[in-house]
Design an enzyme around this catalytic site. Structure first.
Site: not given
Length: 735
Positions: A45, A223
């Site tokens: 991420d 997401e």
């Protein structure tokens, strides 16, 4: 410093980090993914920002960094001078550091770091809070710091508090991403599969959600959002499918765009990201090399003006950090982000890179960080001095080197008490920001002006970037170069702006830092080629015009599947192929050798909005029940998607994951493009889908080992309630 950090001396580590700025070195002209290899086996991420010291800072989710380490870092931070060679410099948070609303065992995921009103703000997922006994009552928290290096101080109030879900538990309030609009309004995008991706307005300090959120991407598909503004459009990047299925991970990045930060965001075909038959145009997806699961992106722009995407991916040969089925090993990668016909795509559509590539431009022919008090190389007119690692002054400061040709010039700028300050190119064109926040570009009597938000603070640091390509000038004012411009102007020049770069300040003193002038990047204009559909191969094809051809073979024959009137009609079975179920029927035929494209047209009325897990029909490349790639339109909860699922045996058990292609329709065309890698002998199958049989979206690639012989077939399974029948018009092969 790593041992000191884990011992809790956070302030000491961050002080050392701030003081120990490495000397500039010649940048590499090539790089190879993963760029986190020198300091981390996994760095998921990721986001990257450029600090006021001219260095780049990367932040990752809380995992162990290295094989065998076992202990999760609390938002690891790395630093680089060139975006290629990175050094771990500590964790953002100490072992006992957490906001008041966080439970003692909370982890911090998916940080997003922004420059907001004179300070750095990190938005982060807090996985466990004190509002309930649920261990996944997630919230978005925030921490502030004077610099990207920290020290970070948590706000004790969540930005977005845990949200009870209608089906029980808590909506997934994760993966925050902040965005500041041209009117100064601050927004936060957040959410995931349970609850979807929403946007909410933030308070002026950026630390509290205010107003009612708006859904911008449907639940059960998206997401990891990231929003930026480009050419007047707002682009919502979001990741889809499963992030963490080891060697079957099919995570990828899709995009939609809108004229408003509230949406609606639609894909290249005009399909909304909130539709039940959900839209989304692939930006980044696996291409058959070592990298799979390419997702959860950040964004940056190098000194040449070239955009880049940072993301994590999984090496399919080394998918887990320590043991099988443990933590997925997701290092940080970077690749060029191109804009072709108004849409972003990685490496012009070629996908993730594996091998030497031209590196980002991080130093320039004029590159001044003002680390020395000397102004050698500059001609001064007025009063200029270097203090505290920045330049302050009034008048004009002119470089002794020229900036001919297409160029990007930029500077970090505080207008301060000047009436206006900015950059001049060749003495012929000037771009300034005044104390009221007006961005003005002028050449003679030609002028273009755009107003920054009313809350513009001339004492705050902003980035001013000016690009000149031919006779077209575009200038942007932004908080920190992250695609959220506060003002943009364009000016058509009557002559090129060649000559030296000057810094200008009138009526008072302004501050400049990180001044550069680099050759402007060359944009990509053509997309990488997609699979070519050549001559038909009738010997392998079937139009279902005269029963089922003898070349077909069943695995678990379904007697209810019939052929009549040019269609194969197959009632969707209450069965599946995934895991150890292996109960669904598969209708197969041998495939041609070499490269080919297989295509089918399937009609399947799955309705919309209602939950119908997991009815589907489509095409499959099949070796056996534990090694296949299944391309089908499928109902996944309330959504309808084109899923390119994949199962393979790994560490003694089958592993299944999925990749998402384009939006489906009631009738959807599907393609599998087969290619044999000449170096490895692997079979590569790339998936494509279409809603009209004319316009195609190409997705990811799944591979089969050399020595296997995949056959091509059809499937219709996943559940028989409510009853529905798949109708196949044909299976065609093309060379």
């Amino acid at each position: 410093m790593g041992h000191l950090q884990r011992g809790g001396a956070v302030a000491a580590v961050l002080g050392l980090l701030l003081a120990a700025t490495p000397a500039a070195a010649d940048p590499p002209d090539r790089y190879r993914n993963p760029i986190s290899a020198d300091f981390a086996d996994t760095f998921a991420d990721p986001v990257v920002v450029r600090g006021p010291d001219g260095l780049w800072y990367a932040y990752g989710t809380s995992d162990p960094l290295k094989e065998g380490e076992k202990t999760a870092h609390r938002v690891p931070v790395a630093r680089s001078a060139d975006l290629v060679d990175w050094t771990y410099v500590g964790d953002a948070f100490g072992p006992d550091q957490r906001p008041a609303f966080a439970a003692p065992g909370a982890a911090f995921w998916a940080p997003d770091v922004r420059y907001v009103d004179g300070r750095w703000v990190m938005y982060v997922t807090v996985t466990d809070t004190t509002v309930s006994d649920d261990t996944f009552d997630t919230a978005v928290g925030a921490a502030t710091a004077p610099s990207p290096a920290g020290p970070w101080t948590f706000s004790d109030t969540p930005v977005v508090a845990p949200r009870p879900g209608p089906g029980g538990g808590y909506l997934w309030t994760i993966d925050p991403s902040q965005f500041t609009d041209v009117d100064g309004t601050k927004y936060l995008y957040y959410g995931s599969y349970y609850g979807g991706v929403s946007v909410t307005e933030l308070s002026p300090d950026g630390l509290r959600a205010v107003g009612e959120p708006t859904l911008v991407a449907i639940d059960n598909k998206f997401e990891g959002s990231y929003v930026l503004r480009h050419d007047g459009w707002y682009y919502l990047f979001a990741s889809t499918a499963n992030c963490c299925a080891g060697p079957a991970t099919g995570y990828s990045v899709h995009v939609g765009r809108s004229r408003s930060p509230h949406g609606p965001f639609v894909d290249r075909e005009g399909v909304s990201l909130t539709a039940s038959r959900a839209g989304g145009t692939p930006v980044l997806t696996q291409n058959g090399n070592r990298w799979i699961g390419t997702g959860h992106n950040g964004f940056l722009t190098d000194l040449s003006g070239q955009d880049w995407i940072v993301y994590h991916a999984i090496d399919r040969a080394d998918p887990y950090l320590d043991e099988p089925f443990g933590i997925n090993e997701r290092p940080m990668l970077i690749d060029r982000l191109d804009w072709v016909n108004g849409w972003p795509t990685v490496n012009a559509g070629a996908g993730p890179s594996d091998g030497p590539r031209p590196a980002p431009v991080t130093t320039a022919r004029l590159d001044e960080r003002f680390t020395s008090a000397s102004l050698a190389g500059w001609r001064t007119a007025g009063d200029w001095r270097v203090t505290g690692g920045a330049l302050t002054g009034t008048g004009t400061l002119t470089s002794r080197s020229a900036t001919g040709g297409d160029v990007r010039a930029e500077a970090d700028l505080r207008v301060g008490d000047a009436d206006a300050a900015g950059l001049s190119l060749g003495g012929r064109v000037t771009v300034t920001v005044d104390a009221a926040g007006r961005l003005t570009a002028s050449q003679g009597d030609r002028t273009a002006t755009s107003a920054a938000p009313a809350n513009f603070d001339p004492a705050d640091r902003h980035n001013l970037a000016v690009e000149v390509r031919g006779r077209q000038l575009v200038a942007e004012l932004s908080p920190a170069r992250l695609g959220d411009q506060l003002a943009t102007v364009a000016l058509r020049l009557d002559r090129p702006a060649a000559g030296p770069l000057s810094l200008v300040a009138t009526g008072g003193r302004a501050e400049f830092d990180n001044v550069s002038a680099a050759r402007l990047y060359r944009p990509a204009h053509r997309l990488a080629p997609t699979p070519r559909v050549g001559a038909p191969l009738p010997a392998y094809s079937d139009e279902f015009s005269d029963g089922l051809a003898p070349a077909w073979q069943w695995v678990r024959r379904n007697p209810d599947a019939t052929v009549a009137d040019g269609q194969l009609r197959w009632p969707v079975e209450a069965a599946d192929l995934t895991g150890t179920s292996n109960s669904a029927g598969v209708l197969l035929r041998d495939a041609p050798t070499g490269d080919y494209v297989a295509e089918t047209k399937v009609t399947l009325d799955l309705g919309e909005e209602t939950v119908r897990n997991f009815q589907q029909a489509g095409m499959v490349a099949y070796v056996d029940d534990d090694r296949f790639a299944r391309l089908s339109q499928v109902a996944i909860w309330n959504t309808r998607q084109v899923e390119y699922g994949y199962e393979l045996p790994f560490a003694g058990q089958p592993v299944y994951g999925g990749n998402i292609v384009g939006p489906p329709a009631k009738t959807t065309w599907l393609r599998l493009a087969h290619h044999v890698d000449p170096a490895t002998g692997e079979h590569e199958f790339r998936a494509g889908s279409s809603r009209d049989g004319v316009t195609w979206t190409w997705g990811g690639v799944w591979t089969f080992p050399a020595g296997t012989t995949p056959r091509i077939g059809l499937v219709a399974h996943g559940g028989d309630q409510p009853p529905v029948t798949a109708e196949f018009d044909y299976l065609r092969f093309y060379r």
